[in-house]
Scaffold this active site. Structure first.
Site, PDB file in Angstrom:
ATOM      1  N   GLN A 114     -18.725  20.498   2.192  1.00  0.00           N
ATOM      2  CA  GLN A 114     -19.307  20.590   3.537  1.00  0.00           C
ATOM      3  C   GLN A 114     -20.833  20.757   3.488  1.00  0.00           C
ATOM      4  OE1 GLN A 114     -16.647  20.929   6.139  1.00  0.00           O
ATOM      5  NE2 GLN A 114     -18.259  20.134   7.459  1.00  0.00           N
TER       6      GLN A 114
ATOM      7  N   LYS B  80     -22.189  17.212   3.194  1.00  0.00           N
ATOM      8  CA  LYS B  80     -21.849  16.443   4.391  1.00  0.00           C
ATOM      9  C   LYS B  80     -22.746  16.859   5.552  1.00  0.00           C
ATOM     10  CE  LYS B  80     -17.546  16.304   5.361  1.00  0.00           C
ATOM     11  NZ  LYS B  80     -16.176  16.487   5.859  1.00  0.00           N
TER      12      LYS B  80
ATOM     13  N   LYS C 107     -16.296  26.998   5.244  1.00  0.00           N
ATOM     14  CA  LYS C 107     -14.928  26.538   5.520  1.00  0.00           C
ATOM     15  C   LYS C 107     -14.005  27.753   5.557  1.00  0.00           C
ATOM     16  CE  LYS C 107     -12.413  22.783   6.093  1.00  0.00           C
ATOM     17  NZ  LYS C 107     -12.750  21.532   6.792  1.00  0.00           N
TER      18      LYS C 107
ATOM     19  N   GLY D 211     -12.169  22.972  14.096  1.00  0.00           N
ATOM     20  CA  GLY D 211     -10.798  22.626  13.736  1.00  0.00           C
ATOM     21  C   GLY D 211     -10.727  21.943  12.373  1.00  0.00           C
ATOM     22  N   ASP D 212      -9.526  21.773  11.892  1.00  0.00           N
ATOM     23  CA  ASP D 212      -9.250  20.987  10.674  1.00  0.00           C
ATOM     24  C   ASP D 212      -7.739  20.772  10.696  1.00  0.00           C
ATOM     25  OD1 ASP D 212     -10.397  19.900   8.059  1.00  0.00           O
ATOM     26  OD2 ASP D 212      -8.792  21.128   7.258  1.00  0.00           O
TER      27      ASP D 212
ATOM     28  N   THR E 204     -14.501  12.047  14.617  1.00  0.00           N
ATOM     29  CA  THR E 204     -14.359  11.780  13.173  1.00  0.00           C
ATOM     30  C   THR E 204     -13.837  10.363  12.936  1.00  0.00           C
ATOM     31  OG1 THR E 204     -13.926  14.121  12.866  1.00  0.00           O
ATOM     32  CG2 THR E 204     -13.442  12.690  11.011  1.00  0.00           C
TER      33      THR E 204
ATOM     34  N   ASN F 293      -5.505  13.751  13.976  1.00  0.00           N
ATOM     35  CA  ASN F 293      -6.711  13.518  14.774  1.00  0.00           C
ATOM     36  C   ASN F 293      -7.587  12.405  14.187  1.00  0.00           C
ATOM     37  OD1 ASN F 293      -9.861  14.574  14.877  1.00  0.00           O
ATOM     38  ND2 ASN F 293      -8.832  14.545  16.856  1.00  0.00           N
TER      39      ASN F 293
ATOM     40  N   SER G 155     -19.735  18.207  16.330  1.00  0.00           N
ATOM     41  CA  SER G 155     -19.640  19.656  16.506  1.00  0.00           C
ATOM     42  C   SER G 155     -21.040  20.245  16.672  1.00  0.00           C
ATOM     43  CB  SER G 155     -18.975  20.302  15.293  1.00  0.00           C
ATOM     44  OG  SER G 155     -17.584  20.155  15.368  1.00  0.00           O
TER      45      SER G 155
HETATM   46  P1  NDP Z   1      -4.267  16.634  11.402  1.00  0.00           P
HETATM   47  O1  NDP Z   1      -3.569  17.921  11.112  1.00  0.00           O
HETATM   48  O2  NDP Z   1      -4.539  16.261  12.810  1.00  0.00           O
HETATM   49  O3  NDP Z   1      -3.521  15.402  10.709  1.00  0.00           O
HETATM   50  C1  NDP Z   1      -3.274  15.369   9.356  1.00  0.00           C
HETATM   51  C2  NDP Z   1      -2.347  14.196   9.082  1.00  0.00           C
HETATM   52  O4  NDP Z   1      -2.140  14.094   7.686  1.00  0.00           O
HETATM   53  C3  NDP Z   1      -0.981  14.364   9.700  1.00  0.00           C
HETATM   54  O5  NDP Z   1      -0.461  13.097  10.020  1.00  0.00           O
HETATM   55  C4  NDP Z   1      -0.183  15.029   8.589  1.00  0.00           C
HETATM   56  O6  NDP Z   1       1.201  14.789   8.704  1.00  0.00           O
HETATM   57  C5  NDP Z   1      -0.763  14.332   7.382  1.00  0.00           C
HETATM   58  N1  NDP Z   1      -0.686  15.208   6.198  1.00  0.00           N
HETATM   59  C6  NDP Z   1      -1.136  16.469   6.078  1.00  0.00           C
HETATM   60  N2  NDP Z   1      -0.888  16.972   4.868  1.00  0.00           N
HETATM   61  C7  NDP Z   1      -0.244  15.992   4.204  1.00  0.00           C
HETATM   62  C8  NDP Z   1       0.292  15.887   2.913  1.00  0.00           C
HETATM   63  N3  NDP Z   1       0.221  16.910   2.047  1.00  0.00           N
HETATM   64  N4  NDP Z   1       0.867  14.710   2.574  1.00  0.00           N
HETATM   65  C9  NDP Z   1       0.935  13.671   3.443  1.00  0.00           C
HETATM   66  N5  NDP Z   1       0.440  13.717   4.693  1.00  0.00           N
HETATM   67  C10 NDP Z   1      -0.128  14.848   5.054  1.00  0.00           C
HETATM   68  O7  NDP Z   1      -5.643  16.719  10.570  1.00  0.00           O
HETATM   69  P2  NDP Z   1      -6.953  15.857  10.765  1.00  0.00           P
HETATM   70  O8  NDP Z   1      -6.629  14.484  11.158  1.00  0.00           O
HETATM   71  O9  NDP Z   1      -7.885  16.662  11.571  1.00  0.00           O
HETATM   72  O10 NDP Z   1      -7.534  15.882   9.274  1.00  0.00           O
HETATM   73  C11 NDP Z   1      -7.169  14.904   8.287  1.00  0.00           C
HETATM   74  C12 NDP Z   1      -8.158  14.974   7.151  1.00  0.00           C
HETATM   75  O11 NDP Z   1      -9.479  14.716   7.641  1.00  0.00           O
HETATM   76  C13 NDP Z   1      -8.270  16.309   6.425  1.00  0.00           C
HETATM   77  O12 NDP Z   1      -8.587  16.063   5.063  1.00  0.00           O
HETATM   78  C14 NDP Z   1      -9.452  16.977   7.098  1.00  0.00           C
HETATM   79  O13 NDP Z   1     -10.059  17.949   6.280  1.00  0.00           O
HETATM   80  C15 NDP Z   1     -10.354  15.764   7.299  1.00  0.00           C
HETATM   81  N6  NDP Z   1     -11.372  15.898   8.310  1.00  0.00           N
HETATM   82  C16 NDP Z   1     -11.042  16.162   9.617  1.00  0.00           C
HETATM   83  C17 NDP Z   1     -12.034  16.232  10.567  1.00  0.00           C
HETATM   84  C18 NDP Z   1     -11.701  16.393  12.017  1.00  0.00           C
HETATM   85  O14 NDP Z   1     -12.644  16.355  12.833  1.00  0.00           O
HETATM   86  N7  NDP Z   1     -10.465  16.536  12.400  1.00  0.00           N
HETATM   87  C19 NDP Z   1     -13.455  16.140  10.204  1.00  0.00           C
HETATM   88  C20 NDP Z   1     -13.687  15.782   8.836  1.00  0.00           C
HETATM   89  C21 NDP Z   1     -12.670  15.701   7.929  1.00  0.00           C
HETATM   90  P3  NDP Z   1       2.116  15.711   9.644  1.00  0.00           P
HETATM   91  O15 NDP Z   1       1.978  15.138  11.032  1.00  0.00           O
HETATM   92  O16 NDP Z   1       3.473  15.548   9.085  1.00  0.00           O
HETATM   93  O17 NDP Z   1       1.590  17.106   9.537  1.00  0.00           O
END
Ligand code: NDP
Length: 444
Positions: free
Chosen positions: A111, A114, A126, A165-166, A209, A240, A376
């Site tokens: 982070q 970034k 974080k 969030g994350d 994102t 997301n 953010s």
């Molecule tokens: P969400 O919780 O909204 O979605 C995560 C997705 O990934 C879900 O579909 C989830 O499945 C799947 N998932 C989670 N863990 C696993 C796993 N171990 N194996 C397979 N699939 C998995 O999170 P985000 O979309 O917010 O975040 C996704 C990534 O992006 C993360 O690495 C996060 O750190 C990164 N990120 C997010 C930002 C944001 O603004 N949201 C900003 C920058 C980075 P299920 O529905 O079954 O839980």
């Protein structure tokens, strides 16, 4: 032994059982080797790398909460305040059973760079917990969030540390946490981002994102004689980042044929129906099997497999280390020419090296997914001004930020004779600004 190798070795010895943190430090320091070697004597005297890899501060705390049957549970909460050289700590809160200190440190370390790349005044941090929001009632989620914030509120503030969030922390969780912060501290301030629009949230933060990932990918492709318009795209994840990446890719003329969650994945030969995906994931919080049940053109498969579908562009948007060397080989064999990381560190080191060695355009997460944290920071600006900007205004600023990020890392790579190596470019461009600020502020 070189200074870089010495620091990597120390990180591994001093932080055993934190493999993700080791991986992140290795990836960053390896690509900074040329910059460090050019300044080795000074950096070593100032212990600059040691200061960079050691968080300024880290908190680990107990989070007791009561479920709907009256049973008490105890989770562990974390907040790592990694580096505040260029601004207040900023970084999300992850709620997932896999969370441990090493994962939070890997994310906090990434982070720093970034946030620096966004060009906005935000340091790196974080946090999160090993709490699993899946299958919990709204009341249980609230009980956890209130207990978590009761402790966390002692360490954060609008000018010190602003979490977001994350994975597992969406608008609902941020709302409960904000309410508890306000109640305990008596302050109505921009202490969290990703808030709802009725209480200080920013338009376009939800989309940021995923949209930002596509703005950067689009610029990278254009600068390399390719076009997202007409491209076939595979996406992993259905959260997301994935949802809004799919939406923007489609708006830019691409055909997105996959998405996935932690139990399985979808191949939809007609292209993903985003409205249906949103209904299933954002409203019903259900599994992807429901998507296949509602779409005759879609196939559902258990396990992982999106990288086996032939594509031009691959966008990993789920979680860390979800694209390994075998996946990278399949992508290359199938003619994929670009990979851009929506998630944090979704590609293993070996897979990244393989993709780069095969001339695949590769945009690392710390640049490609920076749109979330950038927006953010725009939310923080609006909170400080006590004003709200329009969707178009925020989206326009986001687009500019992402295009600038791409050119900053492209230029940095070229300055060090590593043209096209956007991993090195992102680390160098992010590092230069942080080092400058750390040096100016003395030994702190
Ligand atoms: P969400 O919780 O909204 O979605 C995560 C997705 O990934 C879900 O579909 C989830 O499945 C799947 N998932 C989670 N863990 C696993 C796993 N171990 N194996 C397979 N699939 C998995 O999170 P985000 O979309 O917010 O975040 C996704 C990534 O992006 C993360 O690495 C996060 O750190 C990164 N990120 C997010 C930002 C944001 O603004 N949201 C900003 C920058 C980075 P299920 O529905 O079954 O839980």
């Amino acid at each position: 032994m070189s200074y870089v190798d010495q620091v990597i070795e120390e990180v591994i010895t001093k932080n055993p059982a934190e493999p993700e943190f080791h991986q992140a430090v290795k990836e960053v320091l390896e690509s900074l080797r040329v910059v460090v070697e050019a300044n080795e004597e000074q950096f070593k005297k100032d212990a600059l790398l040691e200061r960079l890899v050691n968080p300024e501060r880290q908190f680990k705390f107990r989070v007791p909460w009561v479920d709907d049957n009256g049973q008490v549970h105890v989770n562990t909460g974390y907040r790592v305040q990694f580096n505040s050289a260029i601004g207040p700590y900023k970084g999300g809160l992850r709620l997932h059973p896999s969370v441990n200190l090493g994962i939070i440190k890997f994310l906090g370390f990434e982070q720093i760079f970034k946030n620096s790349l966004t060009g906005l005044p935000i340091g790196g941090g974080k946090g999160g917990s090993d709490f699993d929001p899946k299958g919990k009632s709204d009341r249980e989620i609230m009980a956890f969030c209130q207990s978590f914030m009761t402790e966390l509120c002692k360490y954060i503030g609008a000018d010190t540390d602003v979490p977001a969030g994350d994975i597992g922390t969406g608008a609902r969780e941020i709302g409960y946490m904000f309410g508890q912060y306000k109640r305990i501290r008596g302050l109505y301030e921009g202490v969290l981002t990703g808030k709802g629009l009725s209480y200080g949230g920013s338009l376009a933060r939800t989309e940021a994102t995923g949209y930002g990932l596509l703005y950067l990918t689009d610029e990278m492709l254009k600068c390399n004689g390719k076009d997202i318009n007409g491209a076939t795209v595979v996406v992993s994840g259905a959260g997301n980042v994935a949802i809004y990446a799919i939406q923007k890719a489609q708006q830019l003329g691409a055909k997105v044929v996959t998405c996935s969650d932690s139990t399985g994945w979808i191949y939809d030969k007609d292209g993903i129906d985003v409205a249906l995906l949103k209904e299933i994931k954002e409203v019903k919080r259900a599994r992807l099997t429901e998507y296949a049940a509602a779409r005759p053109s879609a196939e559902y498969h258990e396990g992982k497999g999106v990288w086996t579908i032939p594509c031009d562009v691959a966008l990993p948007c789920a979680t860390q280390n979800e694209l390994d060397l075998d996946d990278a080989k399949v992508l290359v064999a199938n003619g994929c020419y670009a990979v851009a990381e929506g998630a944090n560190m979704p590609t293993t080191l070996e897979a990244t090296e393989y993709l780069q060695a095969n001339n695949i355009l590769f945009a690392p997460g710390k640049a490609a997914n920076a749109g979330g944290v950038a927006t953010s920071a725009l939310e923080m600006s609006q909170n400080s001004e006590r004003l709200s900007w329009s969707f178009e205004e925020v989206d326009g600023k986001l687009q500019n930020i992402m295009v600038n990020i791409f050119h900053n890392l492209d230029d940095a790579a070229k300055r060090y004779n590593m043209e096209g190596n956007y991993v090195a470019g992102a680390n160098i461009a992010g590092f230069e600004k942080v080092v400058d600020a750390m040096t100016a502020q003395g030994i702190v």
